[in-house]
Enzyme design. Structure first.
Site, mmCIF file in Angstrom:
data_model
loop_
_atom_site.group_PDB
_atom_site.id
_atom_site.type_symbol
_atom_site.label_atom_id
_atom_site.label_comp_id
_atom_site.label_asym_id
_atom_site.label_seq_id
_atom_site.Cartn_x
_atom_site.Cartn_y
_atom_site.Cartn_z
ATOM 1 C CG HIS A 235 -2.080 -1.105 0.720
ATOM 2 N ND1 HIS A 235 -2.855 -1.261 1.859
ATOM 3 C CD2 HIS A 235 -2.805 -1.413 -0.260
ATOM 4 C CE1 HIS A 235 -3.793 -2.285 1.255
ATOM 5 N NE2 HIS A 235 -3.254 -2.486 -0.071
ATOM 6 C CG ASP A 252 -3.834 -1.259 -6.527
ATOM 7 O OD1 ASP A 252 -4.764 -0.338 -7.151
ATOM 8 O OD2 ASP A 252 -3.833 -1.679 -6.149
ATOM 9 C CG ASP A 263 -8.751 -2.652 -6.713
ATOM 10 O OD1 ASP A 263 -7.571 -1.987 -7.222
ATOM 11 O OD2 ASP A 263 -9.242 -3.038 -6.454
ATOM 12 C CG HIS A 342 -1.831 -9.940 -1.564
ATOM 13 N ND1 HIS A 342 -3.225 -10.034 -2.556
ATOM 14 C CD2 HIS A 342 -0.832 -8.834 -2.676
ATOM 15 C CE1 HIS A 342 -1.942 -10.010 -3.718
ATOM 16 N NE2 HIS A 342 -0.748 -9.246 -3.826
ATOM 17 C CG HIS A 346 -10.895 -7.111 -2.139
ATOM 18 N ND1 HIS A 346 -11.570 -6.069 -3.426
ATOM 19 C CD2 HIS A 346 -9.735 -6.897 -3.051
ATOM 20 C CE1 HIS A 346 -10.161 -5.149 -3.447
ATOM 21 N NE2 HIS A 346 -9.352 -5.710 -3.895
ATOM 22 C CG HIS A 353 -10.453 -3.409 0.157
ATOM 23 N ND1 HIS A 353 -9.952 -3.514 1.112
ATOM 24 C CD2 HIS A 353 -9.851 -3.935 -0.620
ATOM 25 C CE1 HIS A 353 -8.359 -3.164 0.382
ATOM 26 N NE2 HIS A 353 -8.407 -3.371 -0.893
ATOM 27 C CE1 TYR A 383 2.904 -6.929 -5.077
ATOM 28 C CE2 TYR A 383 3.184 -9.109 -3.943
ATOM 29 C CZ TYR A 383 2.024 -8.230 -4.997
ATOM 30 O OH TYR A 383 0.794 -7.810 -4.739
ATOM 31 N NE ARG A 401 -1.459 -4.960 -6.637
ATOM 32 C CZ ARG A 401 -0.716 -4.314 -5.962
ATOM 33 N NH1 ARG A 401 0.057 -4.713 -4.731
ATOM 34 N NH2 ARG A 401 -0.210 -2.985 -5.402
ATOM 35 C CD GLU A 403 -6.901 -5.363 -8.088
ATOM 36 O OE1 GLU A 403 -5.989 -4.619 -7.767
ATOM 37 O OE2 GLU A 403 -7.373 -5.319 -6.959
HETATM 38 N N1 GLY Z 1 -6.010 -0.860 -4.130
HETATM 39 C C1 GLY Z 1 -6.073 -2.098 -2.952
HETATM 40 C C2 GLY Z 1 -6.256 -3.553 -3.238
HETATM 41 O O1 GLY Z 1 -5.766 -3.889 -4.815
HETATM 42 O O2 GLY Z 1 -6.847 -4.328 -2.853
HETATM 43 MN MN MN Z 2 -5.722 -2.644 -6.103
HETATM 44 MN MN MN Z 3 -7.665 -4.625 -5.051
#
Ligand code: GLY
Ligand code: MN
Ligand code: MN
Length: 434
Positions: A235, A252, A263, A342, A346, A353, A383, A401, A403
């Site tokens: 973060h 991100d 996200d 992690h 989510h 979240h 990472y 990452r 996403e």
């Molecule tokens: N940006 C926060 C997450 O990816 O969960």
């Molecule tokens: Mn994210």
């Molecule tokens: Mn996320």
């Protein structure tokens, strides 16, 4: 009345009453406030955008099932601090059956709540309101069976509201697609704009400028713009370092559109070309992301998807020489946590979240299967900390990452963020042929 509120009224039943508060402004420093963000549960039910309001939902009240307490109109306050809907606006523009100034709430409380079996209210969020409700309850309890009839059961409304929020309606999906589109286009613009020696902060401003120029209210969380080893801080939000030729940049960032979050994470080379070690890690993460995205479908549980990401990433880490040993033993020892610490994703919705339980029973034993209408992220990563002595030197300081945001459907899924390139060749093509 909003369909969500109608459904909530049906669910709580005739013998209940619900008190749902809005958020308050939060002091930033001295006499200035942070930009206001409405409480998502309150917003979901009412759509009312102002602070310091309270919705009272009384299904047995035929005439006025929905009362909204709001800040009253006040020309002087409005000149200083902005327009207010007032009681008229609450009824006319937000469908309240009845609206009263917020100052009247304490004196109306007993009148409204007495005679109901159950009170739906969440203690522990708004201390001042908690106190008002406790004062009412303790005063009334002495009168019980004589002249008053206070509720004997207090229920947290959040499980009901969060379960509704978890299953998105077609209208919500449309807003989420729009939020995803704005964020996707901003990520593409960032890939086209970045050059060595730019600052992370400049990339942040390019992204957030695009969000706002295209209808988003802003970000759905603080953007993470991490160049080089900053990408290994999950973060990282300082976003103030220069971007170096030869480094990767992890972005991100998601938009907030009509309350709904997107996200997205992409990781790409600052100079437009992946190095071999960067590409080794990148392709492994991408392969895991694609497989976990594919597994984001009706019936799969969040636990199964997490397990899949762990197995595949552990294999990948072995290939890279980050881990050594038998896959089974490495998973048992959680050796992967050194480089992947992690969850693989989510729920996503009004909150980044988002609301909704991940388990089907209260002892958190059974993981909940995905169902149509749920939106989830999928976001595996690797990472390698700069000081990871056991890792091959060429991989130290690399963080990757990827996403996407995925809607579960009856017969598969829809990747809401598919338009941002993620194959390494596609990214290089985009960055070098603008
Ligand atoms: N940006 C926060 C997450 O990816 O969960
Ligand atoms: Mn994210
Ligand atoms: Mn996320």
């Amino acid at each position: 009345m909003r369909p969500q509120l109608k459904k909530f009224i049906e669910q709580i039943g005739k013998d209940a009453i619900a008190i749902i508060p809005a958020a308050h402004e939060v002091t930033r420093s001295y006499d200035t406030e942070f930009k206001f963000h409405q409480d998502p549960d309150f917003y979901y039910l009412t759509g009312f955008p102002e602070p310091d309001a309270i919705a009272v939902i009384d299904p047995s009240n035929k005439k006025n099932p929905y009362t909204l307490f709001v800040r009253p109109r006040d020309p002087k306050m409005e000149t200083w601090y902005g327009r207010r809907e007032g009681t008229e606006g609450a009824k006319k523009n937000y469908g309240a059956d009845k609206a009263l100034p917020i100052e009247k709430f304490p004196q109306e409380l007993a009148k409204m709540v007495n005679g109901h079996e159950k009170l739906f209210y969440r203690f522990g969020v708004d201390g001042k309101l908690d106190q008002q409700i406790l004062t009412y309850l303790s005063a009334q309890r002495f009168r019980r069976l004589k002249t008053a009839y206070p509720p004997h059961t207090i229920v947290d409304p959040i499980l009901l509201i969060h379960d509704m929020r978890l299953h998105k309606t077609p209208e919500e999906v449309e807003l989420m697609q729009k939020s995803a589109d704005i964020a996707a286009e901003a990520h593409i613009l960032a890939m086209q704009s970045v050059k060595p020696e730019m600052n992370e902060s400049q990339i942040e401003s390019i992204i957030e400028h695009y969000f706002r120029m295209n209808g988003a209210a802003g970000v759905s969380y603080n953007s993470i713009i991490g160049g080089g080893a900053n990408a290994t801080i999950l973060h990282y939000v300082e976003n103030n370092a220069p971007l170096r030729d030869g480094d990767l940049l992890l972005i991100d960032a998601g938009a907030q559109y009509k309350g709904y979050a997107s996200d997205i994470t992409r990781t790409f080379p600052v100079n437009g070309r992946f190095t071999k070690p960067q590409r080794d890690i990148y392709d492994i993460v991408l392969d895991v992301e694609i497989k976990c995205l594919e597994a984001t479908r009706k019936g799969t549980t969040i636990k199964e998807r997490q397990k899949l990401s762990i197995e595949l990433l552990t294999e990948g880490m072995k290939e890279l020489g980050l881990l050594k040993g038998k896959t089974k033993d490495l998973i048992k020892k959680k050796a992967y946590e050194k480089y992947y610490m992690h969850g693989v994703g989510h729920y996503l919705g009004l909150d980044v979240h988002d609301a909704g339980r991940y388990f089907t029973d209260h002892r958190a034993k059974e993981s909940r299967p995905f169902a149509p209408g749920m939106v989830l992220t999928v976001e595996p990563g690797i990472y390698v900390p700069v000081d990871a002595k056991d890792a091959p030197a060429k991989y130290r300081g690399i963080g990757v990452r990827i996403e996407d945001d995925v809607l579960v459907t009856e017969d598969g899924n829809v990747n809401l963020t598919a338009k941002v390139p993620k194959q390494a060749e596609e990214i290089e093509e985009l960055m070098n042929n603008k």
